[in-house]
Design a protein around this motif. Structure first.
Motif, PDB file in Angstrom:
ATOM      1  N   LEU A   1      96.507  51.832   4.918  1.00  0.00           N
ATOM      2  CA  LEU A   1      96.009  51.782   6.020  1.00  0.00           C
ATOM      3  C   LEU A   1      96.777  52.640   6.535  1.00  0.00           C
ATOM      4  O   LEU A   1      96.509  53.976   7.681  1.00  0.00           O
ATOM      5  CB  LEU A   1      96.613  51.253   6.794  1.00  0.00           C
ATOM      6  N   ARG A   2      98.444  53.057   6.857  1.00  0.00           N
ATOM      7  CA  ARG A   2      99.291  53.798   7.658  1.00  0.00           C
ATOM      8  C   ARG A   2      99.896  55.388   6.723  1.00  0.00           C
ATOM      9  O   ARG A   2      99.504  56.215   7.709  1.00  0.00           O
ATOM     10  CB  ARG A   2     101.172  53.445   6.937  1.00  0.00           C
TER      11      ARG A   2
ATOM     12  N   ILE B   1      89.122  54.747  10.370  1.00  0.00           N
ATOM     13  CA  ILE B   1      89.444  53.657   9.396  1.00  0.00           C
ATOM     14  C   ILE B   1      88.644  52.118   8.860  1.00  0.00           C
ATOM     15  O   ILE B   1      88.501  51.869   7.399  1.00  0.00           O
ATOM     16  CB  ILE B   1      91.209  53.702   9.255  1.00  0.00           C
ATOM     17  N   VAL B   2      88.758  51.943   9.957  1.00  0.00           N
ATOM     18  CA  VAL B   2      88.205  50.866   9.431  1.00  0.00           C
ATOM     19  C   VAL B   2      86.406  50.874   9.223  1.00  0.00           C
ATOM     20  O   VAL B   2      85.818  49.129   8.743  1.00  0.00           O
ATOM     21  CB  VAL B   2      88.071  49.279  10.961  1.00  0.00           C
ATOM     22  N   ALA B   3      85.851  51.916   9.604  1.00  0.00           N
ATOM     23  CA  ALA B   3      84.225  52.146   9.119  1.00  0.00           C
ATOM     24  C   ALA B   3      84.162  52.529   7.802  1.00  0.00           C
ATOM     25  O   ALA B   3      82.849  52.708   6.822  1.00  0.00           O
ATOM     26  CB  ALA B   3      83.634  52.845   9.709  1.00  0.00           C
ATOM     27  N   MET B   4      85.377  52.572   7.060  1.00  0.00           N
ATOM     28  CA  MET B   4      85.361  53.230   5.660  1.00  0.00           C
ATOM     29  C   MET B   4      84.784  52.536   4.704  1.00  0.00           C
ATOM     30  O   MET B   4      85.718  51.286   4.296  1.00  0.00           O
ATOM     31  CB  MET B   4      86.636  53.496   5.490  1.00  0.00           C
ATOM     32  N   ASP B   5      84.699  52.720   3.915  1.00  0.00           N
ATOM     33  CA  ASP B   5      83.589  52.234   2.908  1.00  0.00           C
ATOM     34  C   ASP B   5      84.364  52.878   1.507  1.00  0.00           C
ATOM     35  O   ASP B   5      84.778  53.502   1.115  1.00  0.00           O
ATOM     36  CB  ASP B   5      81.893  51.624   2.625  1.00  0.00           C
TER      37      ASP B   5
ATOM     38  N   ALA C   1      88.953  59.469  -0.494  1.00  0.00           N
ATOM     39  CA  ALA C   1      90.443  59.961   0.362  1.00  0.00           C
ATOM     40  C   ALA C   1      91.822  60.104  -0.041  1.00  0.00           C
ATOM     41  O   ALA C   1      91.815  60.183  -1.171  1.00  0.00           O
ATOM     42  CB  ALA C   1      90.694  58.760   1.128  1.00  0.00           C
ATOM     43  N   ARG C   2      91.836  61.477   0.259  1.00  0.00           N
ATOM     44  CA  ARG C   2      93.577  62.283  -0.535  1.00  0.00           C
ATOM     45  C   ARG C   2      95.035  61.831   0.696  1.00  0.00           C
ATOM     46  O   ARG C   2      94.989  61.968   1.881  1.00  0.00           O
ATOM     47  CB  ARG C   2      93.118  63.230  -0.441  1.00  0.00           C
ATOM     48  N   PHE C   3      95.891  61.417  -0.111  1.00  0.00           N
ATOM     49  CA  PHE C   3      96.769  61.634   0.166  1.00  0.00           C
ATOM     50  C   PHE C   3      98.022  62.093  -0.271  1.00  0.00           C
ATOM     51  O   PHE C   3      98.277  62.979  -1.745  1.00  0.00           O
ATOM     52  CB  PHE C   3      97.771  59.829   0.044  1.00  0.00           C
ATOM     53  N   LYS C   4      98.607  62.899  -0.043  1.00  0.00           N
ATOM     54  CA  LYS C   4     100.201  63.772   0.131  1.00  0.00           C
ATOM     55  C   LYS C   4     101.209  62.942  -1.392  1.00  0.00           C
ATOM     56  O   LYS C   4     100.612  61.328  -0.791  1.00  0.00           O
ATOM     57  CB  LYS C   4     101.176  64.324   1.269  1.00  0.00           C
ATOM     58  N   PRO C   5     102.023  63.329  -1.838  1.00  0.00           N
ATOM     59  CA  PRO C   5     101.973  62.388  -2.868  1.00  0.00           C
ATOM     60  C   PRO C   5     103.720  61.946  -2.187  1.00  0.00           C
ATOM     61  O   PRO C   5     103.730  61.863  -1.080  1.00  0.00           O
ATOM     62  CB  PRO C   5     103.150  63.146  -3.618  1.00  0.00           C
TER      63      PRO C   5
ATOM     64  N   GLY D   1      80.202  48.305   1.576  1.00  0.00           N
ATOM     65  CA  GLY D   1      80.975  47.454   3.072  1.00  0.00           C
ATOM     66  C   GLY D   1      82.094  48.171   3.479  1.00  0.00           C
ATOM     67  O   GLY D   1      82.899  48.680   2.552  1.00  0.00           O
ATOM     68  N   PRO D   2      82.352  47.366   4.530  1.00  0.00           N
ATOM     69  CA  PRO D   2      84.123  47.976   4.736  1.00  0.00           C
ATOM     70  C   PRO D   2      85.581  47.742   3.474  1.00  0.00           C
ATOM     71  O   PRO D   2      85.309  46.298   2.840  1.00  0.00           O
ATOM     72  CB  PRO D   2      84.308  47.700   6.031  1.00  0.00           C
ATOM     73  N   VAL D   3      85.905  48.240   3.357  1.00  0.00           N
ATOM     74  CA  VAL D   3      87.085  48.553   1.886  1.00  0.00           C
ATOM     75  C   VAL D   3      88.340  48.057   3.177  1.00  0.00           C
ATOM     76  O   VAL D   3      89.349  46.996   2.115  1.00  0.00           O
ATOM     77  CB  VAL D   3      87.555  49.849   1.115  1.00  0.00           C
ATOM     78  N   PHE D   4      88.041  47.263   4.519  1.00  0.00           N
ATOM     79  CA  PHE D   4      89.491  47.537   4.543  1.00  0.00           C
ATOM     80  C   PHE D   4      88.997  45.736   6.026  1.00  0.00           C
ATOM     81  O   PHE D   4      88.582  46.084   6.958  1.00  0.00           O
ATOM     82  CB  PHE D   4      90.164  48.504   5.745  1.00  0.00           C
ATOM     83  N   VAL D   5      89.365  45.152   5.050  1.00  0.00           N
ATOM     84  CA  VAL D   5      89.151  43.967   5.695  1.00  0.00           C
ATOM     85  C   VAL D   5      90.833  42.534   5.177  1.00  0.00           C
ATOM     86  O   VAL D   5      91.655  43.209   4.541  1.00  0.00           O
ATOM     87  CB  VAL D   5      87.867  43.041   4.743  1.00  0.00           C
ATOM     88  N   THR D   6      90.471  41.160   6.287  1.00  0.00           N
ATOM     89  CA  THR D   6      91.898  41.309   5.504  1.00  0.00           C
ATOM     90  C   THR D   6      91.814  39.910   4.548  1.00  0.00           C
ATOM     91  O   THR D   6      90.540  40.067   3.771  1.00  0.00           O
ATOM     92  CB  THR D   6      91.315  39.850   7.187  1.00  0.00           C
ATOM     93  N   TRP D   7      92.644  39.858   4.246  1.00  0.00           N
ATOM     94  CA  TRP D   7      92.681  38.518   2.794  1.00  0.00           C
ATOM     95  C   TRP D   7      91.907  37.664   2.743  1.00  0.00           C
ATOM     96  O   TRP D   7      91.222  37.163   2.094  1.00  0.00           O
ATOM     97  CB  TRP D   7      93.608  37.870   2.593  1.00  0.00           C
ATOM     98  N   GLU D   8      91.247  36.960   3.859  1.00  0.00           N
ATOM     99  CA  GLU D   8      90.381  35.735   4.225  1.00  0.00           C
ATOM    100  C   GLU D   8      88.560  36.618   4.118  1.00  0.00           C
ATOM    101  O   GLU D   8      87.813  36.135   4.307  1.00  0.00           O
ATOM    102  CB  GLU D   8      90.494  35.073   5.388  1.00  0.00           C
TER     103      GLU D   8
END
Length: 265
Positions: free
Chosen positions: A139-140, A152-156, A163-167, A192-199
């Motif tokens: 997320l950061r 971010i929260v809508a990402m599936d 999605a790409r990140f720097k090293p 479905g959204p990939v970012f959800v709470t543990w629950e």
């Protein structure tokens, strides 16, 4: 020459598999933590592993979960070798090693040592912490990459895959978080959204900052414990590769701790 090539290939596979076993409390590979003292493929293809922990009194529950991870890693080796695992310098080392020699499963050995402990519940707690730590890193990373909170929260899962990140930590945790999501929610739909709470609850965009603050507390605690474990191990075994400036609790709180990289194999 061919024999040497096979031996080298097996040695690399052995270390790669052992690197898939994590310290359950820290969610870091046991190989990066330095807990594998020796891992060797013998001439007949069998495997020997010497395992040690940072302190003599490390919880038997942690020892069990890590040794069980070692067993599972060795069971996944492509040539299905016979193997021997030996625990060193631990208060229950003799009992564990006798049990292993007698052919007992790790679960049976530790059931005798920690009969009143619900290891399933302990394992689940650590899985939850690992899920949250991995999620927070990704997320950061997405925020730093310039995505808005609603994006971010809508990402599936398909969007997450590209999605790409720097090293760095986010790139390291990206595949690990995906694995944690699919382990936790095996029936999750790809749209479905990939970012959800543990629950499994949806995270509203306007609540993401507060949610990240909660995750940050989990991460700071785990990283500080990791630094403490490494410091205890280095002090105990008088290791010479101690890095100057081991991070302090303040460094973790201020996000001044550089990402650790896995050893090259």
């Amino acid at each position: 020459m061919a024999t040497a090539s096979v031996s080298d290939s097996r040695e690399k596979e052995l270390w790669r598999r052992l690197g898939e076993a994590n310290d359950p409390e820290l969610d870091e590979p046991i190989t990066e933590m330095g807990f594998v003292e020796r891992a060797e493929v013998k001439g007949d293809g069998s495997v020997e592993v010497d395992f040690r922990l940072p302190t003599y009194w490390c919880s038997p529950n942690f020892a069990f979960l890590m040794l069980d991870g070692v067993r599972k890693a060795l069971d996944r080796l492509s040539w299905s070798p016979a193997y021997a695992v030996k625990l060193h310098d631990h208060m229950f080392a003799d009992e564990v090693n006798r049990g292993i020699q007698a052919g007992k499963a790790f679960g049976d050995i530790f059931a005798e040592l920690a009969a009143d402990t619900d290891l399933g519940a302990v394992r689940e707690t650590f899985r939850m912490k690992a899920f949250k730590r991995r999620q927070e890193a990704v997320l950061r990373g997405l925020r730093q990459h310039g995505l808005t909170d609603p994006e971010i929260v809508a990402m599936d899962l398909p969007a997450y895959a590209v999605a790409r990140f720097k090293p760095g930590e986010a790139a390291k945790q990206k595949p690990r978080y995906r694995a944690a999501v699919l382990e936790r929610f095996p029936d999750r739909r790809t749209d479905g959204p990939v970012f959800v709470t543990w629950e499994g609850r949806h995270i509203p965009a306007d609540a993401l900052s507060a949610y990240l603050a909660e995750l940050r507390g989990v991460r700071v605690n785990m990283e500080f414990n990791g630094a403490l474990c490494r410091g205890l191990k280095q002090t105990r075994y008088k290791e010479l590769d101690v890095v100057d400036g081991e991070p302090t609790l303040v460094d973790f709180i201020m996000d001044r701790v550089p990402a650790r990289s896995a050893p090259v194999t």
